[in-house]
Enzyme design. Structure first.
Site, PDB file in Angstrom:
ATOM      1  N   ASP A 241      29.800  37.285  48.934  1.00  9.24           N
ATOM      2  CA  ASP A 241      29.749  38.638  49.486  1.00  9.24           C
ATOM      3  C   ASP A 241      29.400  39.556  48.315  1.00  9.24           C
ATOM      4  OD1 ASP A 241      30.080  41.140  50.525  1.00  9.24           O
ATOM      5  OD2 ASP A 241      32.214  40.937  50.976  1.00  9.24           O
TER       6      ASP A 241
ATOM      7  N   TRP B 239      36.436  34.444  43.135  1.00  9.35           N
ATOM      8  CA  TRP B 239      36.618  33.927  44.493  1.00  9.35           C
ATOM      9  C   TRP B 239      35.981  32.535  44.524  1.00  9.35           C
ATOM     10  CZ3 TRP B 239      38.183  33.924  49.446  1.00  9.35           C
ATOM     11  CH2 TRP B 239      37.337  33.462  50.448  1.00  9.35           C
TER      12      TRP B 239
ATOM     13  N   ASP C 273      31.895  37.756  39.565  1.00 10.51           N
ATOM     14  CA  ASP C 273      31.122  39.006  39.567  1.00 10.51           C
ATOM     15  C   ASP C 273      30.670  39.326  38.147  1.00 10.51           C
ATOM     16  OD1 ASP C 273      31.488  39.309  42.262  1.00 10.51           O
ATOM     17  OD2 ASP C 273      33.166  40.709  42.091  1.00 10.51           O
TER      18      ASP C 273
END
Ligand code: ABN
Length: 173
Positions: free
Chosen positions: A73, A98, A117
């Site tokens: 995402d 994640w 990220d």
């Protein structure tokens, strides 16, 4: 009969003693010991060894359909000057992340993917990809991918997301 055998044995023992020194025998024994100990260290291929965690790749890493992105995402770092496993220059990879499990269509195996990220410059805003496999609502924060993982980094500013293979997943029976 026994005398004959005795004489033969004595003759061969003398011949061995004449042809070999004590130092030579010790050297031979030492070589045998060292050689024997190093045999288990030699590289061997065993059929039951697990496959390496570097999977065969196929597909376009700038496309959201790419197999590694099944639970992502975010903006794909492959479109933002980085790659699926590296951050663009000037950004830093988050240390918290994640985790998802995606099936690689090339070898049919499932891999554990870490969606780190990249942090430090404003959001890349290119190639937004939201596939969300295994994602749960944000109130289950331990199972949600809708989290800015840069919050644990030096800069909390989110730029894009990577998809790093961290290992093979257990196969479901
Ligand atoms: N992990 C991607 C992300 C970043 C910021 C906000 C939501 C999701």
């Amino acid at each position: 009969m026994f005398k004959l055998f005795d004489r033969w044995f004595e003759k061969s023992a003398r011949s061995v003693a004449q042809q070999s020194s004590r130092r030579g025998v010790i050297k031979g024994l030492g070589a045998m010991l060292v050689g024997g100990a190093s045999i288990p260290l030699l590289p061997v291929a065993r059929a039951a060894d697990p496959a390496p965690a570097r999977p065969a790749e196929d597909g376009d890493p700038t496309s959201c359909d790419y197999w590694r992105y099944c639970a992502v995402d975010g903006f794909l770092c492959s479109c933002c000057g980085g790659s699926y496993n590296s951050c663009p220059p000037g950004t830093e990879m988050s240390t918290i992340t994640w985790i998802g499990t995606c099936r690689n269509p090339v070898d049919g195996r499932s891999y554990v993917i870490s969606y780190n990220d990249c942090c430090g410059t404003t959001q890349c805003a290119t190639c937004l990809c939201q596939r969300d496999e295994g994602d749960r609502p944000l109130y289950r924060s331990d199972k949600s991918n809708d989290v800015n993982w840069c919050l644990g980094s030096k800069s909390s500013v989110y730029h894009c997301s990577t998809a790093v293979v961290v290992g093979l997943a257990f196969e479901e029976q």
